[in-house]
Design a protein around this motif. Structure first.
Motif, PDB file in Angstrom:
ATOM      1  N   GLY A  77     -43.294 -11.781  -3.988  1.00 44.40           N
ATOM      2  CA  GLY A  77     -44.169 -12.307  -2.953  1.00 44.40           C
ATOM      3  C   GLY A  77     -44.894 -13.588  -3.305  1.00 44.40           C
ATOM      4  O   GLY A  77     -45.800 -14.001  -2.594  1.00 44.40           O
ATOM      5  N   ARG A  78     -44.507 -14.206  -4.385  1.00 46.23           N
ATOM      6  CA  ARG A  78     -45.155 -15.459  -4.770  1.00 46.23           C
ATOM      7  C   ARG A  78     -44.422 -16.638  -4.139  1.00 46.23           C
ATOM      8  O   ARG A  78     -43.341 -16.492  -3.578  1.00 46.23           O
ATOM      9  CB  ARG A  78     -45.152 -15.603  -6.292  1.00 46.23           C
ATOM     10  CG  ARG A  78     -45.939 -14.519  -6.959  1.00 46.23           C
ATOM     11  CD  ARG A  78     -45.917 -14.671  -8.441  1.00 46.23           C
ATOM     12  NE  ARG A  78     -46.601 -13.540  -9.056  1.00 46.23           N
ATOM     13  CZ  ARG A  78     -46.762 -13.401 -10.344  1.00 46.23           C
ATOM     14  NH1 ARG A  78     -46.284 -14.304 -11.167  1.00 46.23           N
ATOM     15  NH2 ARG A  78     -47.397 -12.364 -10.829  1.00 46.23           N
ATOM     16  N   SER A  79     -45.021 -17.804  -4.262  1.00 46.77           N
ATOM     17  CA  SER A  79     -44.368 -19.002  -3.730  1.00 46.77           C
ATOM     18  C   SER A  79     -44.655 -20.171  -4.658  1.00 46.77           C
ATOM     19  O   SER A  79     -45.713 -20.245  -5.272  1.00 46.77           O
ATOM     20  CB  SER A  79     -44.870 -19.306  -2.321  1.00 46.77           C
ATOM     21  OG  SER A  79     -46.249 -19.557  -2.340  1.00 46.77           O
ATOM     22  N   TYR A  80     -43.682 -21.065  -4.747  1.00 43.08           N
ATOM     23  CA  TYR A  80     -43.829 -22.271  -5.537  1.00 43.08           C
ATOM     24  C   TYR A  80     -43.868 -23.468  -4.606  1.00 43.08           C
ATOM     25  O   TYR A  80     -43.223 -23.487  -3.565  1.00 43.08           O
ATOM     26  CB  TYR A  80     -42.671 -22.432  -6.520  1.00 43.08           C
ATOM     27  CG  TYR A  80     -42.759 -21.542  -7.731  1.00 43.08           C
ATOM     28  CD1 TYR A  80     -43.916 -20.858  -8.055  1.00 43.08           C
ATOM     29  CD2 TYR A  80     -41.674 -21.391  -8.560  1.00 43.08           C
ATOM     30  CE1 TYR A  80     -43.986 -20.051  -9.163  1.00 43.08           C
ATOM     31  CE2 TYR A  80     -41.727 -20.584  -9.678  1.00 43.08           C
ATOM     32  CZ  TYR A  80     -42.897 -19.912  -9.972  1.00 43.08           C
ATOM     33  OH  TYR A  80     -42.968 -19.115 -11.077  1.00 43.08           O
ATOM     34  N   LEU A  81     -44.613 -24.468  -5.015  1.00 42.17           N
ATOM     35  CA  LEU A  81     -44.774 -25.673  -4.217  1.00 42.17           C
ATOM     36  C   LEU A  81     -43.656 -26.664  -4.552  1.00 42.17           C
ATOM     37  O   LEU A  81     -43.394 -26.939  -5.725  1.00 42.17           O
ATOM     38  CB  LEU A  81     -46.139 -26.301  -4.506  1.00 42.17           C
ATOM     39  CG  LEU A  81     -46.631 -27.373  -3.566  1.00 42.17           C
ATOM     40  CD1 LEU A  81     -46.828 -26.805  -2.174  1.00 42.17           C
ATOM     41  CD2 LEU A  81     -47.931 -27.948  -4.078  1.00 42.17           C
ATOM     42  N   ILE A  82     -43.000 -27.181  -3.529  1.00 40.36           N
ATOM     43  CA  ILE A  82     -41.988 -28.223  -3.693  1.00 40.36           C
ATOM     44  C   ILE A  82     -42.582 -29.515  -3.151  1.00 40.36           C
ATOM     45  O   ILE A  82     -43.024 -29.561  -2.007  1.00 40.36           O
ATOM     46  CB  ILE A  82     -40.696 -27.875  -2.940  1.00 40.36           C
ATOM     47  CG1 ILE A  82     -40.086 -26.604  -3.509  1.00 40.36           C
ATOM     48  CG2 ILE A  82     -39.713 -29.028  -3.009  1.00 40.36           C
ATOM     49  CD1 ILE A  82     -38.893 -26.120  -2.734  1.00 40.36           C
ATOM     50  N   LYS A  83     -42.596 -30.552  -3.976  1.00 39.49           N
ATOM     51  CA  LYS A  83     -43.151 -31.844  -3.565  1.00 39.49           C
ATOM     52  C   LYS A  83     -42.018 -32.836  -3.354  1.00 39.49           C
ATOM     53  O   LYS A  83     -41.252 -33.120  -4.262  1.00 39.49           O
ATOM     54  CB  LYS A  83     -44.101 -32.382  -4.629  1.00 39.49           C
ATOM     55  CG  LYS A  83     -45.324 -31.526  -4.828  1.00 39.49           C
ATOM     56  CD  LYS A  83     -46.209 -32.094  -5.906  1.00 39.49           C
ATOM     57  CE  LYS A  83     -47.403 -31.203  -6.133  1.00 39.49           C
ATOM     58  NZ  LYS A  83     -48.238 -31.686  -7.234  1.00 39.49           N
ATOM     59  N   LYS A  84     -41.910 -33.365  -2.131  1.00 43.71           N
ATOM     60  CA  LYS A  84     -40.910 -34.373  -1.795  1.00 43.71           C
ATOM     61  C   LYS A  84     -41.629 -35.714  -1.703  1.00 43.71           C
ATOM     62  O   LYS A  84     -42.443 -35.934  -0.807  1.00 43.71           O
ATOM     63  CB  LYS A  84     -40.244 -34.056  -0.462  1.00 43.71           C
ATOM     64  CG  LYS A  84     -39.592 -32.691  -0.399  1.00 43.71           C
ATOM     65  CD  LYS A  84     -38.362 -32.633  -1.234  1.00 43.71           C
ATOM     66  CE  LYS A  84     -37.170 -32.905  -0.383  1.00 43.71           C
ATOM     67  NZ  LYS A  84     -35.923 -32.783  -1.121  1.00 43.71           N
ATOM     68  N   LEU A 100     -43.267 -24.879   0.720  1.00 42.63           N
ATOM     69  CA  LEU A 100     -43.377 -23.697  -0.122  1.00 42.63           C
ATOM     70  C   LEU A 100     -42.022 -23.018  -0.223  1.00 42.63           C
ATOM     71  O   LEU A 100     -41.341 -22.818   0.782  1.00 42.63           O
ATOM     72  CB  LEU A 100     -44.404 -22.722   0.459  1.00 42.63           C
ATOM     73  CG  LEU A 100     -45.851 -23.200   0.431  1.00 42.63           C
ATOM     74  CD1 LEU A 100     -46.741 -22.209   1.144  1.00 42.63           C
ATOM     75  CD2 LEU A 100     -46.322 -23.407  -0.984  1.00 42.63           C
ATOM     76  N   LYS A 101     -41.651 -22.678  -1.439  1.00 47.82           N
ATOM     77  CA  LYS A 101     -40.392 -21.974  -1.676  1.00 47.82           C
ATOM     78  C   LYS A 101     -40.719 -20.540  -2.067  1.00 47.82           C
ATOM     79  O   LYS A 101     -41.466 -20.316  -3.027  1.00 47.82           O
ATOM     80  CB  LYS A 101     -39.613 -22.659  -2.798  1.00 47.82           C
ATOM     81  CG  LYS A 101     -38.278 -22.021  -3.067  1.00 47.82           C
ATOM     82  CD  LYS A 101     -37.505 -22.804  -4.087  1.00 47.82           C
ATOM     83  CE  LYS A 101     -36.142 -22.173  -4.276  1.00 47.82           C
ATOM     84  NZ  LYS A 101     -35.337 -22.912  -5.239  1.00 47.82           N
ATOM     85  N   PRO A 102     -40.197 -19.563  -1.341  1.00 47.22           N
ATOM     86  CA  PRO A 102     -40.491 -18.170  -1.693  1.00 47.22           C
ATOM     87  C   PRO A 102     -39.822 -17.774  -3.007  1.00 47.22           C
ATOM     88  O   PRO A 102     -38.680 -18.130  -3.267  1.00 47.22           O
ATOM     89  CB  PRO A 102     -39.923 -17.377  -0.518  1.00 47.22           C
ATOM     90  CG  PRO A 102     -38.984 -18.278   0.158  1.00 47.22           C
ATOM     91  CD  PRO A 102     -39.390 -19.671  -0.143  1.00 47.22           C
ATOM     92  N   ARG A 103     -40.576 -17.033  -3.816  1.00 50.33           N
ATOM     93  CA  ARG A 103     -40.074 -16.572  -5.104  1.00 50.33           C
ATOM     94  C   ARG A 103     -40.242 -15.062  -5.198  1.00 50.33           C
ATOM     95  O   ARG A 103     -40.671 -14.409  -4.242  1.00 50.33           O
ATOM     96  CB  ARG A 103     -40.837 -17.260  -6.248  1.00 50.33           C
ATOM     97  CG  ARG A 103     -40.699 -18.766  -6.292  1.00 50.33           C
ATOM     98  CD  ARG A 103     -39.257 -19.224  -6.382  1.00 50.33           C
ATOM     99  NE  ARG A 103     -38.593 -18.799  -7.582  1.00 50.33           N
ATOM    100  CZ  ARG A 103     -38.176 -19.577  -8.551  1.00 50.33           C
ATOM    101  NH1 ARG A 103     -38.363 -20.871  -8.458  1.00 50.33           N
ATOM    102  NH2 ARG A 103     -37.574 -19.100  -9.601  1.00 50.33           N
TER     103      ARG A 103
END
Length: 119
Positions: free
Chosen positions: A97-104, A91-94
């Motif tokens: 207070g929201r967060s975006y999902l990072i998929k590796k 999860l990357k904080p944005r």
């Protein structure tokens, strides 16, 4: 002494941190080629995926020569596969207070070496 003609050396690498499509682009270039030709191609390719695949080809040739007594000059890449592995999620904080999902993405690479048939 009867030699078994179906002997093949295999090597498997799991959870390599790269995209399946980027690894397949490199694997498609060396499939069906001789061992020495594949090494030359992989050393000169500008892609990041070529280094782990080069290490796998070296390892498969070492397995063939040490475990099965095959000659490295007579080897060729009979089969090479790239399959999708697990996806690591972070999860990357944005803002606000929201967060975006990072998929590796990861991939599994299999390489099989066989000895050329002598006619």
């Amino acid at each position: 002494m009867i030699k078994n003609e179906n002997r093949e050396a295999k090597v498997l690498a799991q959870n390599i941190c790269m995209s399946v499509f980027k690894a397949r682009r490199v694997i498609d270039q060396i499939r069906g080629r001789s061992y020495e030709e594949a090494l030359m191609i992989l050393e000169l390719m500008p892609y990041r995926a070529s280094y782990p695949i080069l290490k796998l080809v070296y390892s498969a040739a070492a397995n063939a020569s040490h475990n099965m007594g095959l000659n490295e000059v007579d080897l060729f890449i009979s089969k090479a596969e790239v399959n999708r592995g697990t996806i690591m999620k972070k999860l990357k904080p944005r803002a606000r207070g929201r967060s975006y999902l990072i998929k590796k993405t990861t991939c599994h690479i299999k390489i099989f070496l066989k000895e050329k048939y002598k006619v």
